[in-house]
Design a protein around this motif. Structure first.
Motif, PDB file in Angstrom:
ATOM      1  N   SER A  97       1.064  -1.205  -0.043  1.00 37.72           N
ATOM      2  CA  SER A  97      -0.110   0.104  -0.016  1.00 37.72           C
ATOM      3  C   SER A  97       0.959   1.333  -0.057  1.00 37.72           C
ATOM      4  CB  SER A  97      -1.000   0.042   1.302  1.00 37.72           C
ATOM      5  OG  SER A  97      -0.152  -0.014   2.602  1.00 37.72           O
ATOM      6  N   ALA A  98       0.539   2.266  -0.751  1.00 43.69           N
ATOM      7  CA  ALA A  98       1.286   3.549  -0.805  1.00 43.69           C
ATOM      8  C   ALA A  98       0.356   4.657  -0.791  1.00 43.69           C
ATOM      9  CB  ALA A  98       2.203   3.517  -1.951  1.00 43.69           C
ATOM     10  N   ALA A  99       1.014   5.911  -0.650  1.00 46.38           N
ATOM     11  CA  ALA A  99      -0.091   7.023  -0.496  1.00 46.38           C
ATOM     12  C   ALA A  99       0.650   8.083  -1.339  1.00 46.38           C
ATOM     13  CB  ALA A  99      -0.526   7.406   0.650  1.00 46.38           C
ATOM     14  N   ALA A 100       0.187   8.671  -2.453  1.00 42.57           N
ATOM     15  CA  ALA A 100       0.928   9.914  -2.841  1.00 42.57           C
ATOM     16  C   ALA A 100       1.079  11.057  -2.177  1.00 42.57           C
ATOM     17  CB  ALA A 100       0.232  10.094  -4.204  1.00 42.57           C
ATOM     18  N   ALA A 101       2.220  11.612  -2.035  1.00 46.36           N
ATOM     19  CA  ALA A 101       2.603  12.832  -1.450  1.00 46.36           C
ATOM     20  C   ALA A 101       3.104  14.104  -2.541  1.00 46.36           C
ATOM     21  CB  ALA A 101       3.430  12.661  -0.270  1.00 46.36           C
ATOM     22  N   ALA A 102       2.217  14.840  -2.721  1.00 44.32           N
ATOM     23  CA  ALA A 102       2.793  15.963  -3.613  1.00 44.32           C
ATOM     24  C   ALA A 102       3.938  16.938  -2.789  1.00 44.32           C
ATOM     25  CB  ALA A 102       1.360  16.944  -3.850  1.00 44.32           C
ATOM     26  N   ARG A 103       4.741  17.155  -3.899  1.00 47.25           N
ATOM     27  CA  ARG A 103       6.024  18.014  -3.199  1.00 47.25           C
ATOM     28  C   ARG A 103       6.237  19.055  -4.461  1.00 47.25           C
ATOM     29  NH1 ARG A 103      11.238  14.664  -2.970  1.00 47.25           N
ATOM     30  NH2 ARG A 103      10.211  13.907  -4.594  1.00 47.25           N
ATOM     31  N   ALA A 104       6.545  20.154  -3.843  1.00 44.68           N
ATOM     32  CA  ALA A 104       6.739  21.200  -4.830  1.00 44.68           C
ATOM     33  C   ALA A 104       7.459  22.409  -3.992  1.00 44.68           C
ATOM     34  CB  ALA A 104       5.451  22.011  -5.476  1.00 44.68           C
ATOM     35  N   ILE A 105       8.407  23.200  -5.017  1.00 45.66           N
ATOM     36  CA  ILE A 105       9.066  24.216  -4.432  1.00 45.66           C
ATOM     37  C   ILE A 105       8.942  25.495  -5.364  1.00 45.66           C
ATOM     38  CG2 ILE A 105      11.677  25.230  -4.026  1.00 45.66           C
ATOM     39  CD1 ILE A 105      12.367  22.286  -3.374  1.00 45.66           C
ATOM     40  N   GLN A 106       8.507  26.593  -4.711  1.00 46.13           N
ATOM     41  CA  GLN A 106       8.235  27.784  -5.566  1.00 46.13           C
ATOM     42  C   GLN A 106       9.075  29.053  -5.055  1.00 46.13           C
ATOM     43  OE1 GLN A 106       3.994  28.861  -5.676  1.00 46.13           O
ATOM     44  NE2 GLN A 106       4.578  30.572  -7.121  1.00 46.13           N
ATOM     45  N   LEU A 107       9.922  29.469  -5.943  1.00 40.28           N
ATOM     46  CA  LEU A 107      10.822  30.532  -5.488  1.00 40.28           C
ATOM     47  C   LEU A 107      10.126  31.682  -5.540  1.00 40.28           C
ATOM     48  CD1 LEU A 107      14.173  29.800  -7.348  1.00 40.28           C
ATOM     49  CD2 LEU A 107      13.849  30.297  -5.049  1.00 40.28           C
ATOM     50  N   ASP A 108      10.533  32.660  -4.486  1.00 40.35           N
ATOM     51  CA  ASP A 108       9.997  33.951  -4.392  1.00 40.35           C
ATOM     52  C   ASP A 108      10.696  34.772  -5.638  1.00 40.35           C
ATOM     53  OD1 ASP A 108       8.752  33.232  -1.990  1.00 40.35           O
ATOM     54  OD2 ASP A 108      10.184  34.091  -0.838  1.00 40.35           O
ATOM     55  N   ALA A 109       9.848  35.867  -6.073  1.00 38.86           N
ATOM     56  CA  ALA A 109      10.549  36.989  -7.014  1.00 38.86           C
ATOM     57  C   ALA A 109      11.618  37.434  -6.577  1.00 38.86           C
ATOM     58  CB  ALA A 109       9.376  37.887  -7.343  1.00 38.86           C
ATOM     59  N   LEU A 110      12.787  37.864  -7.368  1.00 41.26           N
ATOM     60  CA  LEU A 110      14.087  38.460  -6.866  1.00 41.26           C
ATOM     61  C   LEU A 110      13.634  40.016  -7.020  1.00 41.26           C
ATOM     62  CD1 LEU A 110      16.561  35.996  -8.310  1.00 41.26           C
ATOM     63  CD2 LEU A 110      15.923  36.038  -6.170  1.00 41.26           C
ATOM     64  N   PRO A 111      14.633  40.703  -6.228  1.00 40.97           N
ATOM     65  CA  PRO A 111      14.544  42.233  -6.414  1.00 40.97           C
ATOM     66  C   PRO A 111      14.844  42.647  -7.892  1.00 40.97           C
ATOM     67  CG  PRO A 111      15.920  41.435  -4.728  1.00 40.97           C
ATOM     68  CD  PRO A 111      15.602  40.407  -5.263  1.00 40.97           C
ATOM     69  N   ALA A 112      13.957  43.692  -8.293  1.00 44.91           N
ATOM     70  CA  ALA A 112      14.098  44.029  -9.765  1.00 44.91           C
ATOM     71  C   ALA A 112      15.450  44.642  -9.908  1.00 44.91           C
ATOM     72  CB  ALA A 112      12.981  45.164  -9.780  1.00 44.91           C
ATOM     73  N   LEU A 113      16.029  45.327  -9.020  1.00 40.61           N
ATOM     74  CA  LEU A 113      17.356  45.975  -9.302  1.00 40.61           C
ATOM     75  C   LEU A 113      18.329  45.496  -8.149  1.00 40.61           C
ATOM     76  CD1 LEU A 113      18.952  47.935 -11.330  1.00 40.61           C
ATOM     77  CD2 LEU A 113      18.328  49.721  -9.655  1.00 40.61           C
ATOM     78  N   LEU A 114      19.611  44.813  -8.913  1.00 38.55           N
ATOM     79  CA  LEU A 114      20.642  44.276  -7.860  1.00 38.55           C
ATOM     80  C   LEU A 114      21.860  45.093  -8.402  1.00 38.55           C
ATOM     81  CD1 LEU A 114      19.702  40.604  -7.913  1.00 38.55           C
ATOM     82  CD2 LEU A 114      19.569  42.246  -5.860  1.00 38.55           C
ATOM     83  N   PHE A 115      22.571  45.355  -7.089  1.00 33.55           N
ATOM     84  CA  PHE A 115      23.993  46.055  -7.499  1.00 33.55           C
ATOM     85  C   PHE A 115      25.012  45.079  -6.817  1.00 33.55           C
ATOM     86  CE2 PHE A 115      21.235  49.807  -7.325  1.00 33.55           C
ATOM     87  CZ  PHE A 115      21.511  49.999  -8.822  1.00 33.55           C
ATOM     88  N   ALA A 116      26.197  45.044  -7.022  1.00 34.94           N
ATOM     89  CA  ALA A 116      27.254  44.124  -6.826  1.00 34.94           C
ATOM     90  C   ALA A 116      27.427  44.275  -5.181  1.00 34.94           C
ATOM     91  CB  ALA A 116      28.654  44.448  -7.348  1.00 34.94           C
ATOM     92  N   ASN A 117      27.647  43.507  -4.457  1.00 38.84           N
ATOM     93  CA  ASN A 117      27.849  43.519  -2.931  1.00 38.84           C
ATOM     94  C   ASN A 117      26.894  43.791  -1.988  1.00 38.84           C
ATOM     95  OD1 ASN A 117      30.515  42.717  -3.270  1.00 38.84           O
ATOM     96  ND2 ASN A 117      31.088  44.936  -3.813  1.00 38.84           N
ATOM     97  N   ASP A 118      25.495  44.155  -2.760  1.00 38.98           N
ATOM     98  CA  ASP A 118      24.436  44.427  -2.101  1.00 38.98           C
ATOM     99  C   ASP A 118      23.919  43.031  -1.390  1.00 38.98           C
ATOM    100  OD1 ASP A 118      24.193  46.872  -2.392  1.00 38.98           O
ATOM    101  OD2 ASP A 118      22.880  46.954  -3.611  1.00 38.98           O
ATOM    102  N   PRO A 119      23.063  42.992  -0.266  1.00 39.56           N
ATOM    103  CA  PRO A 119      22.314  41.786   0.107  1.00 39.56           C
ATOM    104  C   PRO A 119      21.317  41.073  -0.733  1.00 39.56           C
ATOM    105  CG  PRO A 119      22.586  43.381   1.916  1.00 39.56           C
ATOM    106  CD  PRO A 119      22.877  44.015   0.748  1.00 39.56           C
TER     107      PRO A 119
END
Length: 216
Positions: A97-119
């Motif tokens: 016997s087995a049960a299906a388990a759905a798994r998923a990963i959804q990334l958040d949107a990244l900042p629109a503007l990125l500069f070097a060495n910024d967090p």
């Protein structure tokens, strides 16, 4: 030698018939002589068969009335031990016997503007039985540009922070389930820009912060 009751044993019995086995150092002719099985008159019945393992042969000997043996059939003239084979078919039922388990990963949107060495904060929403995920920051060639970070999933969320890499295009965030790398997702490609520089006015001209002249 004479008949030894301790060497006589029943192999199987059904419907008034018994198949016996008897081992002896006597030869086959001695065993087939009248009266040899007289001491076993209470055991051997007419119609029974005795597999006799004698000194010179192995034979199947039918028992007539009064424990008188018949001539029998020689099975092996060398007197070696007969091989008795029994086969059976076993039916085995296995239920899984087995049960299906759905798994998923959804990334958040990244900042629109990125500069070097910024967090560079990154996060993901996790669905299903996932306990840990690993974030990595890759360049356009698919090579990690900073060490990957493994974080625990709590409340269906996981997040961490990178430092933005040198200015370039084609960077991507990759996140995988730590225990099963086949569950993975990537962010769209993004670019990291050169940090802006300050302009100052001197003598009616605008200057960059490093003193280079900017003509307008």
């Amino acid at each position: 030698m004479s008949f030894s009751v301790s060497e006589l044993s029943a192999l199987t019995s059904a419907n008034g018939f018994t198949l016996w086995h008897y081992r002896t150092a006597d030869d086959r002719a001695t065993v087939l002589a009248p009266g040899y099985f007289a001491a076993a008159a209470t055991y051997l019945l007419p119609g029974d068969i005795v597999i006799v393992q004698a000194a010179d042969a192995t034979a199947m000997v039918p028992i007539r009335g009064g424990t008188l043996p018949g001539s029998g059939v020689t099975v092996d003239g060398s007197g070696s031990t007969p091989a008795l084979l029994r086969s059976a078919t076993l039916r085995v039922d296995v239920m899984l016997s087995a049960a299906a388990a759905a798994r998923a990963i959804q990334l958040d949107a990244l900042p629109a503007l990125l500069f070097a060495n910024d967090p560079l904060p990154v996060g993901a929403t996790i669905t299903g039985p996932v306990t840990q995920v690993t974030f990595s920051l890759r360049n356009s060639a698919g090579v990690d540009v900073v060490p990957a970070k493994t974080v625990a999933v709590a409340g269906g969320r996981a997040s961490t922070t990178f430092i933005a890499p040198p200015p370039a295009g084609g960077y991507r965030i990759r996140v995988i389930e730590t225990g099963d790398p086949t569950l993975a997702t990537f962010s769209p490609p993004f670019a990291v820009a050169q940090p802006p520089r300050l302009l100052i006015e001197a003598g009616g001209s605008l200057l960059l912060e490093n003193g280079a002249l900017l003509l307008l």
